[in-house]
Motif scaffolding. Structure first.
Motif, short mmCIF file in Angstrom:
data_model
loop_
_atom_site.label_atom_id
_atom_site.label_comp_id
_atom_site.label_asym_id
_atom_site.label_seq_id
_atom_site.Cartn_x
_atom_site.Cartn_y
_atom_site.Cartn_z
N MET A 56 -37.09 26.33 -8.79
CA MET A 56 -36.30 27.50 -9.17
C MET A 56 -34.88 27.11 -9.59
O MET A 56 -34.29 27.70 -10.48
N PHE B 69 -30.18 38.30 -14.45
CA PHE B 69 -31.58 38.65 -14.19
C PHE B 69 -32.40 37.41 -13.82
O PHE B 69 -33.14 37.42 -12.83
N VAL B 70 -32.24 36.34 -14.59
CA VAL B 70 -33.02 35.12 -14.36
C VAL B 70 -32.65 34.49 -13.03
O VAL B 70 -33.51 34.06 -12.25
N ASN B 71 -31.34 34.43 -12.73
CA ASN B 71 -30.91 33.86 -11.45
C ASN B 71 -31.42 34.69 -10.28
O ASN B 71 -31.87 34.14 -9.28
N ALA B 72 -31.37 36.02 -10.42
CA ALA B 72 -31.86 36.90 -9.36
C ALA B 72 -33.36 36.67 -9.14
O ALA B 72 -33.82 36.58 -8.00
N LEU B 73 -34.12 36.53 -10.23
CA LEU B 73 -35.56 36.28 -10.15
C LEU B 73 -35.84 34.96 -9.44
O LEU B 73 -36.72 34.88 -8.57
N ALA B 74 -35.06 33.93 -9.76
CA ALA B 74 -35.24 32.62 -9.14
C ALA B 74 -35.00 32.69 -7.63
O ALA B 74 -35.79 32.16 -6.84
N LEU C 32 -35.15 35.40 -5.78
CA LEU C 32 -36.16 36.29 -5.20
C LEU C 32 -37.46 35.53 -4.94
O LEU C 32 -38.06 35.65 -3.88
N ILE C 33 -37.88 34.71 -5.92
CA ILE C 33 -39.12 33.93 -5.77
C ILE C 33 -38.97 32.93 -4.62
O ILE C 33 -39.87 32.79 -3.78
N MET D 247 -43.47 30.10 -15.90
CA MET D 247 -43.13 31.21 -15.00
C MET D 247 -44.36 32.06 -14.70
O MET D 247 -44.49 32.59 -13.60
N ILE E 85 -45.46 32.80 -10.96
CA ILE E 85 -45.43 34.15 -10.39
C ILE E 85 -46.81 34.50 -9.81
O ILE E 85 -46.91 35.08 -8.73
N TRP F 253 -47.40 35.40 -5.88
CA TRP F 253 -48.05 36.68 -5.54
C TRP F 253 -49.23 36.44 -4.60
O TRP F 253 -49.39 37.11 -3.58
#
Lengths: 123, 131
Positions: free
Chosen positions: A76, A102-107, A109-110, B39, B43, B47
């Motif tokens: 990530m 958005f991309v940093n938040a997604l990284a 979050l994952i 990605m 993902i 999940w």
């Protein structure tokens, strides 16, 4: 002819304002991933398609859990820099800023989701 | 002072429509495409893992989707993308040492990536099946 002086390009952390941090971090995360990814692929490939108890038992063990957690954490970070470069190349202004957030938040979050799942399955 | 506020619209890079496509450029562009495309597989994995941690019922639902032909299509595509991106990354690490930057070597490395990807993908699948 160069319109920028040597001092200006090399002064402090240069025109990027972060020196060579991104380049170095990309190289370092890729070295880590070069070792972790084949190991992870083997663990995940062997577990995919198995019943629920086997999946929970596998990812609850120390080595699969640590390899998975570390791989996702590095991947990530690697992704944030990589997609960051794509956004720097093809977008500008407010769109670039919003997409970067958005991309940093997604990284993050994952990463958080995987660590949560691994902790919950640990035994 | 309206003129001072005018935004300077510089061209965005890299100029895909300007340069003639070469092996080095094609393989480089594909590193980016595989990186972003990964990605999807990532993902799907997250999940599936999260579902396993939550409950057996939710896992059954997600596992049904992940182990369908569509899920396997994404995972096998992602596996090939990982190996391609991996070889591209090794090439960058090699270039970072200042070596291998002449055209002949770059071309050879490009072909190495193109041939190495299906080879490593098949070897990984065989290793997972335990052959």
């Amino acid at each position: 002819m160069r319109f920028i002086t040597d001092r200006k390009t090399a002064n402090g952390k240069g025109s990027a304002h972060s020196g060579t941090h991104e380049h170095k971090d990309m190289a370092l995360t890729s070295i880590g991933l070069a070792f972790l990814m084949p190991t992870f692929l083997f663990i995940f490939g062997r577990t995919l398609g198995q019943p629920h108890e086997v999946v929970v038992a596998t990812f609850g063990r120390p080595i699969p859990a640590i390899v998975t957690g570390l791989m996702v954490f590095l991947a990530m970070r690697h992704m944030m820099h990589g997609v960051g470069s794509v956004l720097a190349d093809y977008t500008r202004g407010t769109a670039r800023r919003l997409l970067t957030i958005f991309v940093n938040a997604l990284a993050y979050l994952i990463t958080a989701a995987v660590l949560y799942a691994l902790i919950r399955m640990a035994h | 002072m309206a003129e001072a506020k005018r935004e300077i619209v510089r061209p965005l890079s890299p100029h895909l429509q300007v340069y003639r496509m070469k092996a080095s450029m094609a393989t480089s562009v594909l590193i980016r495409i595989t990186g972003v495309g990964l990605m999807s597989g990532f993902i799907l994995f997250v999940w599936w893992l999260l579902a396993a941690a939550i409950s057996p019922e939710y896992f059954a639902f997600v596992n049904g989707i992940v182990t369908s032909w569509f899920g396997y299509l994404i995972f096998i595509g992602s596996l090939a993308a990982i190996w391609y991106h991996y070889l591209g990354g090794l090439r960058h690490l090699y270039w970072d040492t200042g070596k291998g930057l002449d055209l002949e070597t770059v071309d050879k490395l490009s072909w190495g990536m193109v041939i190495g990807t299906p080879v490593l993908t098949v070897l990984t699948i065989l290793a997972i099946w335990g052959i």
